[in-house]
Scaffold this motif. Sequence first.
Motif, PDB file in Angstrom:
ATOM      1  N   GLU A 180      29.042  32.687  85.427  1.00 14.85           N
ATOM      2  CA  GLU A 180      28.878  33.980  86.066  1.00 14.85           C
ATOM      3  C   GLU A 180      27.895  33.824  87.220  1.00 14.85           C
ATOM      4  OE1 GLU A 180      30.366  36.812  85.499  1.00 14.85           O
ATOM      5  OE2 GLU A 180      31.494  36.251  83.693  1.00 14.85           O
ATOM      6  N   PRO A 181      28.007  34.648  88.274  1.00 13.38           N
ATOM      7  CA  PRO A 181      27.066  34.544  89.389  1.00 13.38           C
ATOM      8  C   PRO A 181      25.611  34.625  88.913  1.00 13.38           C
ATOM      9  CG  PRO A 181      28.875  36.010  89.957  1.00 13.38           C
ATOM     10  CD  PRO A 181      29.034  35.686  88.502  1.00 13.38           C
ATOM     11  N   GLY A 182      24.840  33.610  89.259  1.00 16.56           N
ATOM     12  CA  GLY A 182      23.427  33.601  88.904  1.00 16.56           C
ATOM     13  C   GLY A 182      23.114  33.134  87.505  1.00 16.56           C
ATOM     14  N   SER A 183      24.123  32.817  86.698  1.00 15.60           N
ATOM     15  CA  SER A 183      23.858  32.379  85.328  1.00 15.60           C
ATOM     16  C   SER A 183      23.349  30.943  85.318  1.00 15.60           C
ATOM     17  CB  SER A 183      25.118  32.503  84.470  1.00 15.60           C
ATOM     18  OG  SER A 183      26.151  31.647  84.936  1.00 15.60           O
ATOM     19  N   LEU A 184      22.626  30.608  84.253  1.00 14.67           N
ATOM     20  CA  LEU A 184      22.050  29.280  84.083  1.00 14.67           C
ATOM     21  C   LEU A 184      22.874  28.506  83.066  1.00 14.67           C
ATOM     22  CD1 LEU A 184      19.704  27.186  84.393  1.00 14.67           C
ATOM     23  CD2 LEU A 184      18.564  28.406  82.516  1.00 14.67           C
ATOM     24  N   GLU A 185      23.421  27.363  83.476  1.00 16.51           N
ATOM     25  CA  GLU A 185      24.175  26.517  82.561  1.00 16.51           C
ATOM     26  C   GLU A 185      23.217  25.539  81.893  1.00 16.51           C
ATOM     27  OE1 GLU A 185      27.554  23.156  83.106  1.00 16.51           O
ATOM     28  OE2 GLU A 185      28.110  25.163  83.805  1.00 16.51           O
ATOM     29  N   SER A 201      22.133  47.155  85.095  1.00 15.72           N
ATOM     30  CA  SER A 201      22.541  45.802  84.694  1.00 15.72           C
ATOM     31  C   SER A 201      24.061  45.678  84.669  1.00 15.72           C
ATOM     32  CB  SER A 201      21.980  45.480  83.309  1.00 15.72           C
ATOM     33  OG  SER A 201      22.480  44.237  82.844  1.00 15.72           O
ATOM     34  N   ALA A 227      22.695  34.368  81.097  1.00  8.53           N
ATOM     35  CA  ALA A 227      22.794  35.288  82.233  1.00  8.53           C
ATOM     36  C   ALA A 227      21.707  36.342  82.082  1.00  8.53           C
ATOM     37  CB  ALA A 227      24.168  35.952  82.276  1.00  8.53           C
ATOM     38  N   ARG A 228      21.004  36.649  83.176  1.00  9.25           N
ATOM     39  CA  ARG A 228      19.886  37.595  83.109  1.00  9.25           C
ATOM     40  C   ARG A 228      19.971  38.639  84.223  1.00  9.25           C
ATOM     41  NH1 ARG A 228      16.743  32.950  81.595  1.00  9.25           N
ATOM     42  NH2 ARG A 228      15.896  33.214  79.496  1.00  9.25           N
ATOM     43  N   HIS A 229      19.366  39.780  83.910  1.00 11.82           N
ATOM     44  CA  HIS A 229      19.196  40.838  84.901  1.00 11.82           C
ATOM     45  C   HIS A 229      17.767  41.353  84.800  1.00 11.82           C
ATOM     46  CE1 HIS A 229      19.715  44.616  87.121  1.00 11.82           C
ATOM     47  NE2 HIS A 229      19.067  45.183  86.121  1.00 11.82           N
TER      48      HIS A 229
END
Length: 250
Positions: free
Chosen positions: A193-198, A216, A206-208
């Motif tokens: 997902e856009p901005g998610s950390l693998e 969110s 995934a954070r907001h």
Amino acid sequence: MTTTRIAVRAGHPRAQVDLVVGALAPRLVGRTSRTAHVALTAAGMLLLGGDRVEVEVDVGPDCTLELEDVGGMVAYRALGSTSQLTLAARVGSGGTLLWRALPLVVAEGALVDRRTRIDLDRGGRAVIRETVVLGRQGEAGGSLTSHLSIADPDGPVLTEDLDLDGSSPEPGVLGSERVLDAVIAIGFRPDPEPGSLELDQPGAVARHVGRHTHESSLDRVWASWAEQATSTAASRAAPEPTPAGVPHPR
């Protein structure tokens, strides 16, 4: 306080689900031979200063447990006494845990120590949703110390420590914002997902960060990753249990 316990094991025609009421009351919403859907609601007023809330979850091999909060939790002014929230889950081989928590609101003057530990057996998966809100409307918010530890048979997969204090915002953590929303997938590779950390091991976060929970976009991420986790589980599930005396089909 009594520990809240939730356990699910495969069975025929329905899974065996064990529920023990503690500070939180689990209620069975539905089940099949390998799945259970359980709702959690407060058995009393939570969280007050000095409260000790413990939740233990045990997901059997090749089972899926979906946990959801019926109402969010508010940590109230503590008058110097810390509230403790301890969540411990074990996911058996090939099992899946979907834990969707509603926001934990840390009111002004509250002191909260939250500890979450998830242990995955080989092939286990988990998707969890955690949302923290500092303060009710018009409040700066209280203090939260949070520790998250997730491990599989090979060792730690994700370990996080977080210290938040609404009266002393820190740059690079929340700053002037008051909402931290996160979806964590472990044990499989979800679609990015856009901005998610693998993560190094199969998993992603995934954070907001923002001012309001409704801003969110993680509802969609939660739905997508939860569906992917259960699809993976279904494709790898063992055959349904067969009653005694009935041969397996060839």
